[in-house]
Design a protein around this motif. Sequence first.
Motif, short mmCIF file in Angstrom:
data_model
loop_
_atom_site.label_atom_id
_atom_site.label_comp_id
_atom_site.label_asym_id
_atom_site.label_seq_id
_atom_site.Cartn_x
_atom_site.Cartn_y
_atom_site.Cartn_z
N ALA A 45 -50.53 28.00 -17.86
CA ALA A 45 -50.41 27.16 -16.69
C ALA A 45 -49.10 26.60 -17.38
O ALA A 45 -48.72 25.97 -18.99
N THR A 46 -48.01 25.67 -16.13
CA THR A 46 -47.38 24.97 -16.38
C THR A 46 -47.20 23.74 -17.30
O THR A 46 -48.33 23.07 -16.87
N ASP A 47 -46.06 22.87 -17.20
CA ASP A 47 -46.49 21.11 -17.84
C ASP A 47 -46.62 20.78 -17.20
O ASP A 47 -47.57 19.85 -16.52
N ARG A 48 -46.43 21.00 -15.49
CA ARG A 48 -46.87 20.26 -14.86
C ARG A 48 -48.42 20.15 -14.06
O ARG A 48 -49.59 19.94 -13.86
N GLN A 49 -48.99 21.55 -14.20
CA GLN A 49 -50.02 22.33 -13.65
C GLN A 49 -51.02 21.20 -15.51
O GLN A 49 -52.20 20.93 -14.30
N LEU A 50 -50.61 20.91 -15.86
CA LEU A 50 -51.26 20.32 -17.11
C LEU A 50 -51.53 19.13 -17.07
O LEU A 50 -52.76 18.83 -17.68
N GLU A 51 -50.47 18.73 -16.95
CA GLU A 51 -50.82 16.98 -16.87
C GLU A 51 -51.34 16.91 -15.36
O GLU A 51 -52.16 15.56 -15.54
N GLU A 52 -51.27 17.50 -14.38
CA GLU A 52 -52.65 17.20 -13.42
C GLU A 52 -54.11 17.56 -13.69
O GLU A 52 -54.69 16.44 -13.75
N ILE A 53 -54.65 19.14 -15.20
CA ILE A 53 -55.96 18.79 -14.96
C ILE A 53 -56.02 17.74 -15.84
O ILE A 53 -57.12 17.00 -15.91
N LEU A 54 -54.87 17.08 -16.78
CA LEU A 54 -55.20 15.99 -17.96
C LEU A 54 -55.42 14.83 -17.24
O LEU A 54 -56.42 14.42 -17.20
#
Length: 81
Positions: A45-54
Motif C-alpha cells: 500500500a502507498t502512504d496515501r492509501q494507508l492514510e485513507e485506511i487509518l
Amino acid sequence: MTNTFHTVTVERAAEAYVLSRGRARFLSIAQAIRAIRTLMPACNATDRQLEEILAAECIIHSVPVVFDATMGDGSETRLHS
C-alpha cells in the motif's frame, strides 16, 4: 494440536493501531504509517492509501487524528480533525 496463523491484513493492522491509541489526545498519521511499515515491511500500500485506511478507522472509532505525514510529492498535509 494444530498451529494456525491468521493473516494480518493492512486494514486489521490499521484498526489495531487506532484502537491502541484510543486514549491518546490524537493519532499521528505519520507515526501510524511508520508503525504499520515496521510491522508489515512487505506492505504494498502507498502512504496515501494507508492514510485513507487509518483516517477511516479513526472516524469509525472516534479517535482524533492529525494528518501530519509527508507525501511522496514533498507536500505536507496539516489538517486536524
